[in-house]
Scaffold this active site. Structure first.
Site, PDB file in Angstrom:
ATOM      1  N   PRO A   1       0.481  -1.431   0.200  1.00  0.00           N
ATOM      2  CA  PRO A   1       0.270   0.266   0.180  1.00  0.00           C
ATOM      3  C   PRO A   1       1.053   1.241  -0.454  1.00  0.00           C
ATOM      4  O   PRO A   1       1.132   2.175   0.988  1.00  0.00           O
ATOM      5  CB  PRO A   1      -0.962  -0.014   0.735  1.00  0.00           C
ATOM      6  CG  PRO A   1      -0.006  -0.737   2.308  1.00  0.00           C
ATOM      7  CD  PRO A   1       1.131  -2.082   0.710  1.00  0.00           C
ATOM      8  N   CYS A   2       1.567   1.009  -1.305  1.00  0.00           N
ATOM      9  CA  CYS A   2       2.684   2.888  -1.053  1.00  0.00           C
ATOM     10  C   CYS A   2       1.358   3.518  -1.344  1.00  0.00           C
ATOM     11  O   CYS A   2       2.464   4.717  -1.070  1.00  0.00           O
ATOM     12  CB  CYS A   2       3.284   2.532  -2.001  1.00  0.00           C
ATOM     13  SG  CYS A   2       2.579   2.823  -4.135  1.00  0.00           S
TER      14      CYS A   2
END
Length: 191
Positions: free
Chosen positions: A152-153
DNA sequence: AGGTCATCTCACC
DNA sequence: GGTGAGATGACCT
């Protein structure tokens, strides 16, 4: 290598998933998740990379991938679930080693992987955790993230409170808007 | 060896 | 609020 793409109801984008499937081990290896604005561009990309679009049929491979798409749709519609945990239950592996071979990139990915839904962190925070001031280099690692949503950048933002880059873009564009939407889906209405 | 980066800090305005 | 220079370091060619 195989691929599927779909358009989630909530967002005006196309999501392409490419993967390999090991018939013996019955394990699906996720290669890439990529966002597109136009369907035509998805097709061009798929042809260019010689990805085989899989057909609707009840093979194990197809069942796993349709479960994954279901999961992503649930997540994008705001359901509170942890993608990386759920994916583990689906016989899906992440193919990351070739993209992040160095200790530096590896430690960054490990930190980002552990971020929970709704949690945010800054590039600066990550630097402090790994004892580096190479904040731009951290951005560069995340820029090469082949599996957004799952790694989940989008939960990594600037220390100033600004949104920061997404999909290689740092100025206003649909990519940044997508990052904002993802955070909004996770209840960060301020973005 | 030199260029490219999804950043940060600090000094201005 | 905003902008611009300099620091910064990994990763390419």
């Amino acid at each position: 290598m195989y691929a599927v793409y779909f358009k989630p109801k909530q967002l005006n984008i196309f999501i392409l998933i490419s993967f390999n499937y090991n018939t013996n081990k019955e394990i699906l290896k996720l290669k890439e998740i990529k966002f597109f604005k136009k369907e035509k561009v998805v097709i061009n990309y798929q042809e260019d990379k010689k990805l085989e679009l899989i057909q609707e049929q009840e093979t194990p491979k197809h069942i796993i991938i349709s479960n994954l798409i279901k999961l992503l749709n649930q997540y994008l519609s705001g359901k509170s679930l942890d993608l990386i945990e759920k994916i583990d239950e689906l016989n899906i592996e992440l193919d990351l080693n070739e993209k992040f071979p160095t200790p530096f990139s590896n430690s960054i990915i490990e930190i980002v992987k552990k971020l929970k839904r709704g949690e945010i962190i800054t590039y600066s925070d990550i630097g402090n955790k790994i004892g580096s001031k190479a904040y731009r280099a951290i951005g560069n690692v995340l820029r090469n993230n082949p599996l957004p949503l799952i790694i989940p950048c989008h939960r990594v933002i600037k220390k100033s409170g600004n949104i920061g880059g997404f999909m290689g873009k740092i100025d206003q564009g649909w990519q940044q808007n997508l990052k904002k939407k993802l955070l909004a889906i996770e209840r960060f209405k301020t973005f």
